[in-house]
Design an enzyme around this catalytic site. Structure first.
Site, PDB file in Angstrom:
ATOM      1  CG  PHE A 123      -1.894   1.015   1.393  1.00 45.97           C
ATOM      2  CD1 PHE A 123      -3.152   0.893   0.805  1.00 45.97           C
ATOM      3  CD2 PHE A 123      -1.629   2.140   2.157  1.00 45.97           C
ATOM      4  CE1 PHE A 123      -4.120   1.876   0.968  1.00 45.97           C
ATOM      5  CE2 PHE A 123      -2.596   3.129   2.324  1.00 45.97           C
ATOM      6  CZ  PHE A 123      -3.842   2.995   1.735  1.00 45.97           C
ATOM      7  CB  ILE A 157       6.606   0.899   0.307  1.00 47.38           C
ATOM      8  CG1 ILE A 157       6.361   2.332  -0.200  1.00 47.38           C
ATOM      9  CG2 ILE A 157       5.497  -0.047  -0.125  1.00 47.38           C
ATOM     10  CD1 ILE A 157       5.154   3.048   0.399  1.00 47.38           C
ATOM     11  NE  ARG A 268      17.772 -12.517  38.401  1.00 51.09           N
ATOM     12  CZ  ARG A 268      19.064 -12.778  38.323  1.00 51.09           C
ATOM     13  NH1 ARG A 268      19.469 -13.987  37.949  1.00 51.09           N
ATOM     14  NH2 ARG A 268      19.944 -11.854  38.596  1.00 51.09           N
ATOM     15  CD  GLU A 363      -1.649   0.228   8.465  1.00 52.55           C
ATOM     16  OE1 GLU A 363      -2.851   0.310   8.740  1.00 52.55           O
ATOM     17  OE2 GLU A 363      -1.125  -0.766   7.924  1.00 52.55           O
TER      18      GLU A 363
END
Ligand code: CAA
Length: 379
Positions: A123, A157, A268, A363
């Site tokens: 896209f 891209i 731990r 986005e």
């Protein structure tokens, strides 16, 4: 309101979890180190139906709902965000955009292969001088009668080299501003189309992010998606759905880091007891668990609204804004809980921390999500 998933949704979640554990986990550190694209893994994802999850089965898609997509994206992203960004872009930006707005010929020619992973999609909206300011497209598509002549450069891209099909936004009528932009389908191998350099990135290093150069590329008119000038509207509408994918990716990065930190805190020992017995660690775990649940609920809210055919632009933006911040906060604390071990690659959390950052950028940055949300709130 019902908070139960259906059996089908749970099966998709379990399949994605199993795939991530057996196919993505081995080699994920090495792929990150070498910036190696997960070619074999993506091929298998296509075969299993993860690349066209929501597309109609008549185009070889899975016909699933957006809720299933969120659940699968979370599971894949817990282990390998480089693979999940390929999945997100292919599903939500390429397949969804083509299915909603493409012609039947375009769907037969491209969508039927994109859903199976036979081809991968990209896209292409961002440019060197048009990232957040997406209406300022400098790439041009001059109308030559039966075709467009495409010139320009696209940046950052995703799937830049691995893709075969590229949806490229380009300006045809600058005087009409964003209403002059077209969305065009470009195939790899078209004359004048060159894949540029691969970016050397902080995170999601297994994914291939490239610049793309177009010089006098002849694009047939039948490759335009929607009517003349529909390109920007196409990009914005498609990105609304994409943001659910990236929000779910961020959610997965957060929950993956949280699960590792929780497990480590029970193993731990420090000052004579497991570190999870110390309140300093317990409070971190409580914050992580709370934020992750909130992020998941926001992702699912947007997905349910999408499945119901409602406008989900605000909810998708909220999910992305909150989940990406949760990914950052949670991964930083997961490294902290692991102490020195968290700073080395073997324990996975440092990679998740590096991967988290991009979810606040691509986005639509977090700042852009706030623009989208505030505009909706003030309507
Ligand atoms: N949904 C639907 N339409 C939207 C929209 C949304 N969320 N946001 C804006 N629009 C529409 C507006 O309604 C307007 O249309 P009309 O003129 O027909 O009414 C048109 O888009 C232009 O909007 P504005 O006039 O508000 O323009 P603006 O310049 O003030 O703001 C913006 C636009 C919202 C900031 C937009 O530029 C934007 O979203 N920028 C971010 C771009 C982005 O998300 N890029 C991501 C790149 S893709 C990627 O990252 C993929 C990947 O590889 C992972």
């Amino acid at each position: 309101m019902n908070f139960e998933f259906t059996e089908e949704q749970l099966a998709v979640q379990a399949a994605a979890r199993d795939f991530a554990q057996t196919e993505l986990l081995p080699g994920v550190i090495e792929r990150d180190n070498k910036q190696e694209f997960p070619t074999e893994q993506i091929k298998k994802m296509g075969e299993l139906g993860f690349l066209g999850m929501m597309t109609d089965p008549k185009y070889n898609g899975g016909g699933m709902d957006a809720v299933s997509y969120v659940l699968a994206m979370e599971e894949i992203s817990k282990i390998d965000a480089s693979s999940s960004v390929v999945m997100s872009v292919n599903n939500s930006l390429v397949c969804a955009g083509l299915e909603k707005h493409g012609t039947e010929e375009q769907k037969q020619k491209y969508l039927t292969k994109l859903t199976t992973g036979e081809q991968i999609g990209a896209f292409c909206l961002s440019e060197p001088e048009a990232g957040s300011d997406a209406t300022s497209q400098r790439t041009t598509a001059v109308d030559m009668g039966d075709h467009y002549l495409l010139n320009g450069t696209k940046n950052w891209i995703t799937n830049g080299n691995s893709a075969s099909v590229y949806i490229v936004m380009a300006q045809t009528n600058p005087e009409k501003r964003h209403k002059g932009i077209n969305a065009l389908i470009i195939e790899k191998g078209m004359d004048g189309f060159v894949v540029g350099k691969k970016e050397d990135k902080l995170g999601i290093r297994g994914s291939d992010t490239h610049s793309l150069m177009f010089t006098d590329v002849k694009v047939p008119k039948e490759n335009r998606i929607g009517a003349e000038g529909f390109g920007f509207s196409f990009a914005m509408g498609t990105l609304n759905g994409g943001r659910i994918g990236i929000a779910s990716q961020a959610l997965g990065i957060a929950s993956g880091a949280y699960e590792l930190a929780l497990k480590y805190s029970k193993e731990r020992k420090a000052f004579g007891k497991e570190i999870c017995q110390h309140q300093a660690i317990q409070f971190k775990l409580a914050d992580m668990a709370t934020n992750i649940d909130a992020a998941r609920l926001l992702c699912l809210q947007a997905a349910v609204m999408k499945d119901q055919g409602k406008d989900f632009a605000k909810e998708g933006a909220m999910a992305k804004l909150f989940a990406s911040q949760t990914a950052m906060d949670t991964t930083v604390e997961a490294v902290q809980i692991h102490g020195g071990y968290g700073f080395v690659k073997e324990y996975h959390v440092e990679r998740l921390m590096r991967d988290a950052k991009i979810t606040q950028i691509y986005e639509g940055t977090s700042e852009i999500q706030k623009i989208v949300i505030s505009r909706e709130v003030l309507k």
